[in-house]
Design a protein around this motif. Structure first.
Motif, PDB file in Angstrom:
ATOM      1  N   HIS A 193      24.311  15.081  25.860  1.00  0.00           N
ATOM      2  CA  HIS A 193      24.944  13.808  26.200  1.00  0.00           C
ATOM      3  C   HIS A 193      26.211  14.040  27.023  1.00  0.00           C
ATOM      4  O   HIS A 193      26.419  13.409  28.070  1.00  0.00           O
ATOM      5  CB  HIS A 193      25.283  13.060  24.914  1.00  0.00           C
ATOM      6  CG  HIS A 193      26.026  11.781  25.124  1.00  0.00           C
ATOM      7  ND1 HIS A 193      25.405  10.592  25.432  1.00  0.00           N
ATOM      8  CD2 HIS A 193      27.360  11.501  25.084  1.00  0.00           C
ATOM      9  CE1 HIS A 193      26.305   9.637  25.558  1.00  0.00           C
ATOM     10  NE2 HIS A 193      27.507  10.168  25.355  1.00  0.00           N
ATOM     11  N   ASP A 194      27.050  14.957  26.563  1.00  0.00           N
ATOM     12  CA  ASP A 194      28.322  15.207  27.239  1.00  0.00           C
ATOM     13  C   ASP A 194      28.123  15.761  28.646  1.00  0.00           C
ATOM     14  O   ASP A 194      28.925  15.500  29.549  1.00  0.00           O
ATOM     15  CB  ASP A 194      29.179  16.181  26.418  1.00  0.00           C
ATOM     16  CG  ASP A 194      29.632  15.580  25.098  1.00  0.00           C
ATOM     17  OD1 ASP A 194      29.642  14.337  24.984  1.00  0.00           O
ATOM     18  OD2 ASP A 194      29.970  16.347  24.174  1.00  0.00           O
ATOM     19  N   PHE A 245      21.338  13.721  29.498  1.00  0.00           N
ATOM     20  CA  PHE A 245      20.775  12.579  28.798  1.00  0.00           C
ATOM     21  C   PHE A 245      21.917  11.795  28.172  1.00  0.00           C
ATOM     22  O   PHE A 245      22.881  12.373  27.671  1.00  0.00           O
ATOM     23  CB  PHE A 245      19.792  13.020  27.706  1.00  0.00           C
ATOM     24  CG  PHE A 245      18.636  13.815  28.224  1.00  0.00           C
ATOM     25  CD1 PHE A 245      17.610  13.206  28.928  1.00  0.00           C
ATOM     26  CD2 PHE A 245      18.589  15.187  28.039  1.00  0.00           C
ATOM     27  CE1 PHE A 245      16.550  13.945  29.428  1.00  0.00           C
ATOM     28  CE2 PHE A 245      17.536  15.937  28.527  1.00  0.00           C
ATOM     29  CZ  PHE A 245      16.513  15.317  29.232  1.00  0.00           C
ATOM     30  N   LYS A 246      21.790  10.474  28.199  1.00  0.00           N
ATOM     31  CA  LYS A 246      22.818   9.617  27.627  1.00  0.00           C
ATOM     32  C   LYS A 246      22.230   8.821  26.470  1.00  0.00           C
ATOM     33  O   LYS A 246      21.194   8.171  26.616  1.00  0.00           O
ATOM     34  CB  LYS A 246      23.374   8.658  28.687  1.00  0.00           C
ATOM     35  CG  LYS A 246      24.280   9.322  29.712  1.00  0.00           C
ATOM     36  CD  LYS A 246      25.563   9.836  29.070  1.00  0.00           C
ATOM     37  CE  LYS A 246      26.527  10.415  30.095  1.00  0.00           C
ATOM     38  NZ  LYS A 246      27.766  10.918  29.450  1.00  0.00           N
ATOM     39  N   TRP A 247      22.888   8.917  25.307  1.00  0.00           N
ATOM     40  CA  TRP A 247      22.443   8.189  24.138  1.00  0.00           C
ATOM     41  C   TRP A 247      23.361   7.000  23.902  1.00  0.00           C
ATOM     42  O   TRP A 247      24.582   7.124  23.969  1.00  0.00           O
ATOM     43  CB  TRP A 247      22.474   9.093  22.904  1.00  0.00           C
ATOM     44  CG  TRP A 247      21.987  10.490  23.111  1.00  0.00           C
ATOM     45  CD1 TRP A 247      22.723  11.635  23.031  1.00  0.00           C
ATOM     46  CD2 TRP A 247      20.653  10.904  23.436  1.00  0.00           C
ATOM     47  NE1 TRP A 247      21.929  12.731  23.273  1.00  0.00           N
ATOM     48  CE2 TRP A 247      20.658  12.315  23.528  1.00  0.00           C
ATOM     49  CE3 TRP A 247      19.452  10.219  23.652  1.00  0.00           C
ATOM     50  CZ2 TRP A 247      19.514  13.048  23.826  1.00  0.00           C
ATOM     51  CZ3 TRP A 247      18.313  10.940  23.951  1.00  0.00           C
ATOM     52  CH2 TRP A 247      18.350  12.343  24.032  1.00  0.00           C
ATOM     53  N   ASP A 248      22.782   5.848  23.588  1.00  0.00           N
ATOM     54  CA  ASP A 248      23.578   4.674  23.249  1.00  0.00           C
ATOM     55  C   ASP A 248      23.964   4.656  21.774  1.00  0.00           C
ATOM     56  O   ASP A 248      24.973   4.052  21.398  1.00  0.00           O
ATOM     57  CB  ASP A 248      22.791   3.397  23.566  1.00  0.00           C
ATOM     58  CG  ASP A 248      22.491   3.261  25.049  1.00  0.00           C
ATOM     59  OD1 ASP A 248      23.420   3.469  25.855  1.00  0.00           O
ATOM     60  OD2 ASP A 248      21.335   2.959  25.395  1.00  0.00           O
ATOM     61  N   PHE A 287      22.420  18.325  20.795  1.00  0.00           N
ATOM     62  CA  PHE A 287      22.055  17.064  21.436  1.00  0.00           C
ATOM     63  C   PHE A 287      23.284  16.322  21.938  1.00  0.00           C
ATOM     64  O   PHE A 287      23.226  15.600  22.937  1.00  0.00           O
ATOM     65  CB  PHE A 287      21.240  16.200  20.475  1.00  0.00           C
ATOM     66  CG  PHE A 287      19.866  16.759  20.218  1.00  0.00           C
ATOM     67  CD1 PHE A 287      18.896  16.721  21.213  1.00  0.00           C
ATOM     68  CD2 PHE A 287      19.557  17.352  19.019  1.00  0.00           C
ATOM     69  CE1 PHE A 287      17.637  17.255  20.993  1.00  0.00           C
ATOM     70  CE2 PHE A 287      18.305  17.889  18.789  1.00  0.00           C
ATOM     71  CZ  PHE A 287      17.331  17.841  19.784  1.00  0.00           C
ATOM     72  N   MET A 288      24.410  16.513  21.283  1.00  0.00           N
ATOM     73  CA  MET A 288      25.646  15.933  21.790  1.00  0.00           C
ATOM     74  C   MET A 288      26.082  16.622  23.087  1.00  0.00           C
ATOM     75  O   MET A 288      26.642  15.996  23.987  1.00  0.00           O
ATOM     76  CB  MET A 288      26.746  16.036  20.732  1.00  0.00           C
ATOM     77  CG  MET A 288      26.539  15.138  19.528  1.00  0.00           C
ATOM     78  SD  MET A 288      26.499  13.349  19.935  1.00  0.00           S
ATOM     79  CE  MET A 288      24.721  13.071  20.104  1.00  0.00           C
ATOM     80  N   GLY A 300      18.324   5.485  21.786  1.00  0.00           N
ATOM     81  CA  GLY A 300      18.979   6.539  21.020  1.00  0.00           C
ATOM     82  C   GLY A 300      17.970   7.406  20.301  1.00  0.00           C
ATOM     83  O   GLY A 300      16.822   7.525  20.720  1.00  0.00           O
ATOM     84  N   SER A 336      28.064   4.746  18.416  1.00  0.00           N
ATOM     85  CA  SER A 336      28.950   4.158  19.408  1.00  0.00           C
ATOM     86  C   SER A 336      29.748   2.983  18.866  1.00  0.00           C
ATOM     87  O   SER A 336      30.440   2.314  19.605  1.00  0.00           O
ATOM     88  CB  SER A 336      28.120   3.683  20.614  1.00  0.00           C
ATOM     89  OG  SER A 336      27.164   2.715  20.217  1.00  0.00           O
ATOM     90  N   CYS A 361      22.812   6.608  17.567  1.00  0.00           N
ATOM     91  CA  CYS A 361      21.960   7.504  16.801  1.00  0.00           C
ATOM     92  C   CYS A 361      21.970   7.087  15.337  1.00  0.00           C
ATOM     93  O   CYS A 361      22.889   6.414  14.873  1.00  0.00           O
ATOM     94  CB  CYS A 361      22.386   8.961  16.950  1.00  0.00           C
ATOM     95  SG  CYS A 361      24.012   9.333  16.279  1.00  0.00           S
ATOM     96  N   ASN A 419      13.981   5.303  30.097  1.00  0.00           N
ATOM     97  CA  ASN A 419      15.163   4.854  30.839  1.00  0.00           C
ATOM     98  C   ASN A 419      14.795   3.762  31.838  1.00  0.00           C
ATOM     99  O   ASN A 419      15.588   2.842  32.081  1.00  0.00           O
ATOM    100  CB  ASN A 419      15.828   6.034  31.532  1.00  0.00           C
ATOM    101  CG  ASN A 419      16.701   6.852  30.587  1.00  0.00           C
ATOM    102  OD1 ASN A 419      17.485   6.301  29.829  1.00  0.00           O
ATOM    103  ND2 ASN A 419      16.559   8.167  30.635  1.00  0.00           N
TER     104      ASN A 419
END
Length: 234
Positions: A209-210, A214-217, A205-206, A192, A21, A219, A180
């Motif tokens: 996220h999209d 699940f939302k990753w901050d 895994f993306m 992440g 990010s 990686c 979370n």
């Protein structure tokens, strides 16, 4: 310890750190012998050193019982040198060195102001992914690292076994909901994962996220150099 000795000792453990990010904004920091480039995390403004310190391998010595233990004096010296020269991201895991890595890193880092470095550690629940064992591992990391929050907390190597293994280790046992919740409490600042695998697995895994599941901050992605193929250039 001069720069040559530091790099020689830490070459196996020091790793480049990439925040998925991060913006392209670069700043400099560091000591008299050079400037460390930093990348800014747009989520919270963290200025993270481009070179992170991987704590998977520390110098070892034999104790009185002949057991291999971390040379804490050498670790302290290495950490002090790193911080003095602009490295502020320290990456460890409860799985490294049979649990000795976090303890050694924590002992060295806690001698410095908490806001002068970023701790990245992991939920390395390979052996036992039950909710009880996973939470116990998570809580033990706070004790070993002498902290009440983690700057960067990672699901460890979720590329191994694909999405099925990820769900077994972190979803079906309720750990994603738990983590979370910990993030909402401020005990985790960024959540992440670290990834070891092929492009296809990373893309899956993306997609999670999209989709918003699940939302990753951030990686961390394994990268090979030299004659080995590059998994990702992120």
């Amino acid at each position: 310890m001069d720069r040559r000795d530091f790099l020689k000792i830490s070459a196996a453990g020091a790793a480049g750190m990439g925040l998925a990010s991060c913006s392209n904004s670069n700043k400099t920091a560091g000591g008299e012998s050079g400037k460390m480039i930093t990348r800014v995390n747009p989520n919270n403004g963290d200025e993270v050193s481009l070179l992170g310190f991987g704590c998977m391998r520390w110098p070892m010595v034999k104790n009185a019982d002949g057991k291999d233990v971390v040379d804490q004096e050498a670790v302290n010296e290495m950490v002090d040198y790193a911080l003095a020269h602009g490295i502020n991201y320290f990456d460890t895991s409860p799985a490294y060195l049979q649990g000795q890595s976090e303890k050694a890193a924590g002992a060295a880092l806690c001698r410095h102001p908490r806001d002068s470095y970023f701790i990245a550690t992991k939920l390395s629940n390979f052996a036992d992914n039950s909710r009880e064992s996973s939470i116990r591992m998570y809580e033990n990391s706070f004790v070993d690292m002498h902290t009440d929050y983690f700057d960067y907390y990672l699901l460890h190597a979720i590329g191994r076994g694909g999405e099925r293994a990820f769900r077994e280790r972190y979803v079906n046992n309720g750990m994603m909901d738990f983590l979370n919740g910990e993030k909402a409490k401020g005990r985790i600042r960024n959540l992440g994962f670290s990834f070891h695998g092929a492009q296809e697995g990373f893309d899956s895994f993306m997609r999670l996220h999209d989709s918003g599941e699940f939302k990753w901050d951030f990686c961390q992605i394994e990268m090979w150099t030299g004659s080995m193929p590059t998994v990702s250039g992120t």
